[in-house]
Design an enzyme around this catalytic site. Sequence first.
Site, PDB file in Angstrom:
ATOM      1  N   LYS A 107      41.564  41.248  55.146  1.00  0.00           N
ATOM      2  CA  LYS A 107      40.819  41.421  53.979  1.00  0.00           C
ATOM      3  C   LYS A 107      39.352  42.140  54.482  1.00  0.00           C
ATOM      4  O   LYS A 107      38.948  41.722  55.287  1.00  0.00           O
ATOM      5  CB  LYS A 107      40.804  40.146  52.983  1.00  0.00           C
ATOM      6  CG  LYS A 107      40.387  40.394  51.781  1.00  0.00           C
ATOM      7  CD  LYS A 107      41.675  40.716  51.030  1.00  0.00           C
ATOM      8  CE  LYS A 107      41.556  41.039  49.551  1.00  0.00           C
ATOM      9  NZ  LYS A 107      42.811  41.244  48.738  1.00  0.00           N
ATOM     10  N   GLY A 219      41.281  37.990  32.201  1.00  0.00           N
ATOM     11  CA  GLY A 219      40.984  39.266  32.796  1.00  0.00           C
ATOM     12  C   GLY A 219      41.470  40.223  31.958  1.00  0.00           C
ATOM     13  O   GLY A 219      42.395  40.186  31.086  1.00  0.00           O
ATOM     14  N   GLY A 221      41.555  43.790  33.792  1.00  0.00           N
ATOM     15  CA  GLY A 221      41.494  44.998  34.813  1.00  0.00           C
ATOM     16  C   GLY A 221      42.770  45.333  35.221  1.00  0.00           C
ATOM     17  O   GLY A 221      43.789  45.191  34.306  1.00  0.00           O
ATOM     18  N   ASN A 222      42.855  45.910  36.411  1.00  0.00           N
ATOM     19  CA  ASN A 222      44.388  46.416  36.675  1.00  0.00           C
ATOM     20  C   ASN A 222      45.280  45.674  36.532  1.00  0.00           C
ATOM     21  O   ASN A 222      46.486  46.037  35.924  1.00  0.00           O
ATOM     22  CB  ASN A 222      44.200  47.114  38.130  1.00  0.00           C
ATOM     23  CG  ASN A 222      45.471  47.665  38.650  1.00  0.00           C
ATOM     24  OD1 ASN A 222      46.126  46.858  39.218  1.00  0.00           O
ATOM     25  ND2 ASN A 222      45.877  48.885  38.430  1.00  0.00           N
TER      26      ASN A 222
HETATM   27  P1  NAD Z   1      39.706  44.311  38.156  1.00  0.00           P
HETATM   28  O1  NAD Z   1      38.350  44.737  38.722  1.00  0.00           O
HETATM   29  O2  NAD Z   1      40.340  45.614  37.793  1.00  0.00           O
HETATM   30  O3  NAD Z   1      39.713  43.387  36.966  1.00  0.00           O
HETATM   31  C1  NAD Z   1      39.001  42.188  36.963  1.00  0.00           C
HETATM   32  C2  NAD Z   1      38.939  41.781  35.456  1.00  0.00           C
HETATM   33  O4  NAD Z   1      38.490  40.487  35.539  1.00  0.00           O
HETATM   34  C3  NAD Z   1      37.925  42.567  34.686  1.00  0.00           C
HETATM   35  O5  NAD Z   1      38.593  42.618  33.400  1.00  0.00           O
HETATM   36  C4  NAD Z   1      37.036  41.605  34.584  1.00  0.00           C
HETATM   37  O6  NAD Z   1      36.039  41.807  33.376  1.00  0.00           O
HETATM   38  C5  NAD Z   1      37.659  40.421  34.467  1.00  0.00           C
HETATM   39  N1  NAD Z   1      36.834  39.063  34.751  1.00  0.00           N
HETATM   40  C6  NAD Z   1      35.825  39.128  36.082  1.00  0.00           C
HETATM   41  N2  NAD Z   1      35.237  37.737  35.998  1.00  0.00           N
HETATM   42  C7  NAD Z   1      35.832  37.182  35.137  1.00  0.00           C
HETATM   43  C8  NAD Z   1      35.511  35.959  34.321  1.00  0.00           C
HETATM   44  N3  NAD Z   1      34.965  34.974  35.036  1.00  0.00           N
HETATM   45  N4  NAD Z   1      36.332  35.599  33.300  1.00  0.00           N
HETATM   46  C9  NAD Z   1      36.941  36.430  32.590  1.00  0.00           C
HETATM   47  N5  NAD Z   1      37.251  37.653  33.027  1.00  0.00           N
HETATM   48  C10 NAD Z   1      36.763  38.089  34.204  1.00  0.00           C
HETATM   49  O7  NAD Z   1      40.529  43.622  39.323  1.00  0.00           O
HETATM   50  P2  NAD Z   1      41.958  43.414  39.561  1.00  0.00           P
HETATM   51  O8  NAD Z   1      42.384  44.495  40.534  1.00  0.00           O
HETATM   52  O9  NAD Z   1      42.790  43.405  38.241  1.00  0.00           O
HETATM   53  O10 NAD Z   1      42.254  42.139  40.184  1.00  0.00           O
HETATM   54  C11 NAD Z   1      42.244  40.926  39.685  1.00  0.00           C
HETATM   55  C12 NAD Z   1      42.743  39.951  40.526  1.00  0.00           C
HETATM   56  O11 NAD Z   1      44.050  40.090  41.119  1.00  0.00           O
HETATM   57  C13 NAD Z   1      41.787  39.491  41.911  1.00  0.00           C
HETATM   58  O12 NAD Z   1      41.864  38.090  42.267  1.00  0.00           O
HETATM   59  C14 NAD Z   1      42.426  40.307  42.722  1.00  0.00           C
HETATM   60  O13 NAD Z   1      42.265  39.947  44.166  1.00  0.00           O
HETATM   61  C15 NAD Z   1      43.816  39.933  42.625  1.00  0.00           C
HETATM   62  N6  NAD Z   1      44.839  41.050  42.867  1.00  0.00           N
HETATM   63  C16 NAD Z   1      44.654  42.394  42.617  1.00  0.00           C
HETATM   64  C17 NAD Z   1      45.737  43.281  42.924  1.00  0.00           C
HETATM   65  C18 NAD Z   1      45.721  44.675  42.778  1.00  0.00           C
HETATM   66  O14 NAD Z   1      46.498  45.337  43.033  1.00  0.00           O
HETATM   67  N7  NAD Z   1      44.650  45.083  41.910  1.00  0.00           N
HETATM   68  C19 NAD Z   1      46.649  42.823  43.955  1.00  0.00           C
HETATM   69  C20 NAD Z   1      46.885  41.653  44.342  1.00  0.00           C
HETATM   70  C21 NAD Z   1      45.995  40.542  43.901  1.00  0.00           C
END
Ligand code: NAD
Length: 428
Positions: A107, A219, A221-222
Amino acid sequence: MSAKQFNSFEMAQQQFDRVADLLGLDQPTRELLRVPLREYQFSIPVRMDDGTVRVFRGFRVQHNDARGPSKGGIRFHPLETVDTVRALAMWMTWKCAVVDIPLGGGKGGVVCDPHNLSQREQESICRGWVRQMARNVGPVTDVPAPDVMTTPQHMVWMVDEFETIHGGRYPGFITGKPVGLGGSLGRTEATGYGVVYTIREALKELNVSPGSTSASVQGFGNVAQYAVRLYRQIGGTVVCVSSWDQADQTSYTFRKASGVDPDELVGITDHFGGIDKQKARDLGYEVLPGEAWIAQDVDILIPAALENQVRGDNVGKVSSHVKIVAEGANGPTTPEADKALQARGIFVIPDFLANAGGVTCSYFEQVQSNMNYFWEKDEVLSKLDTKMTSAFAAVSELARRQKLFSRDAAYVISISRVAKACRERGWV
Ligand code: NAD
């Protein structure tokens, strides 16, 4: 454990120690696996648009690569710490092992807030990160990827810098690239869809039809967006999502009891996953405090934002309706909250299984990049479904057979596989 004192790495080690005890793991293997094999910490000097130079702190941690090259995202976050990166690297090792792909755990991160940086400044951080790490990462050693607040564009800048330094085309150096430039179809959907493949399997075990269920998501996000989409496709109703509000420096929950519509919400969401409050109200959403997502009367909770969100101090708010917690985010549940969920008989699909769709598809991307031959989207998603379904089946079968909590069963499978690889290599 209060939010302030929370340390992800201590939590990852506590989880590991518990399972090491359960497995009766020998002392050298325990010592090897409870800390990273290698860590890099460095400075990235960047000339800002106003002519001043700012120095950003960067990290890369390679937790274990006995089963294959390290694999894991690079996160941009103002509160990034080396301990967070260590924990995430360790979870990547377990994640790759639980879905049985030939990769280890790594990471990276940079302490920065892309909200306050121009595109050019972000590009300089990406290129600076690669300049510091170019000799210690690569297709056969350590393969980075996007994570929180890093995007396919960041990955392109990084691969371009890597290829400039090494003089060649190495698309297998990094994953999460845009389609057409070494990216895989299906990668955008992979993590969120993977979460839902495991939810579908868990519902089958519970003998519950998806069409009769509802979910609350933290959340947008993605991960959350694609989980919401596929969960709706299998018939479920999502009653709320939540997001971080940059202007107010707090989070909000956006609720529509009849079911949120991801298409209309995406239209009012910035590219960091922040939802516009006023526009949401105009579309008929209730805007509630950030923590409201956890207290909804739903069947399924999907924390898909950040770590440390379901804790001892708020787990009591989880409704008695909840049957499944599917951890889209990494490390959303603390060990204290875990105990409470376990005691209540809630089916927890642990993070490193539930969100392993991302790394599984990244592995497919790397395979395709190295071959320079790319598959159709249906092929990618069907391979992903197969991997996630068999990983889920292995975990739930072991949990049932040995009467283990699902998280422990997943850990037992992963840690055993990694320990075996270390032993077979003659490391321990
Ligand atoms: P992202 O940046 O696309 O989205 C994060 C989301 O969380 C956003 O909507 C943001 O507004 C929201 N957020 C942030 N802080 C917050 C809070 N305190 N309360 C409520 N909402 C909050 O990130 P992502 O890629 O969707 O990743 C989210 C989680 O999933 C992370 O823990 C990441 O490590 C994990 N993850 C992501 C992937 C991936 O492929 N994107 C893979 C495995 C794990």
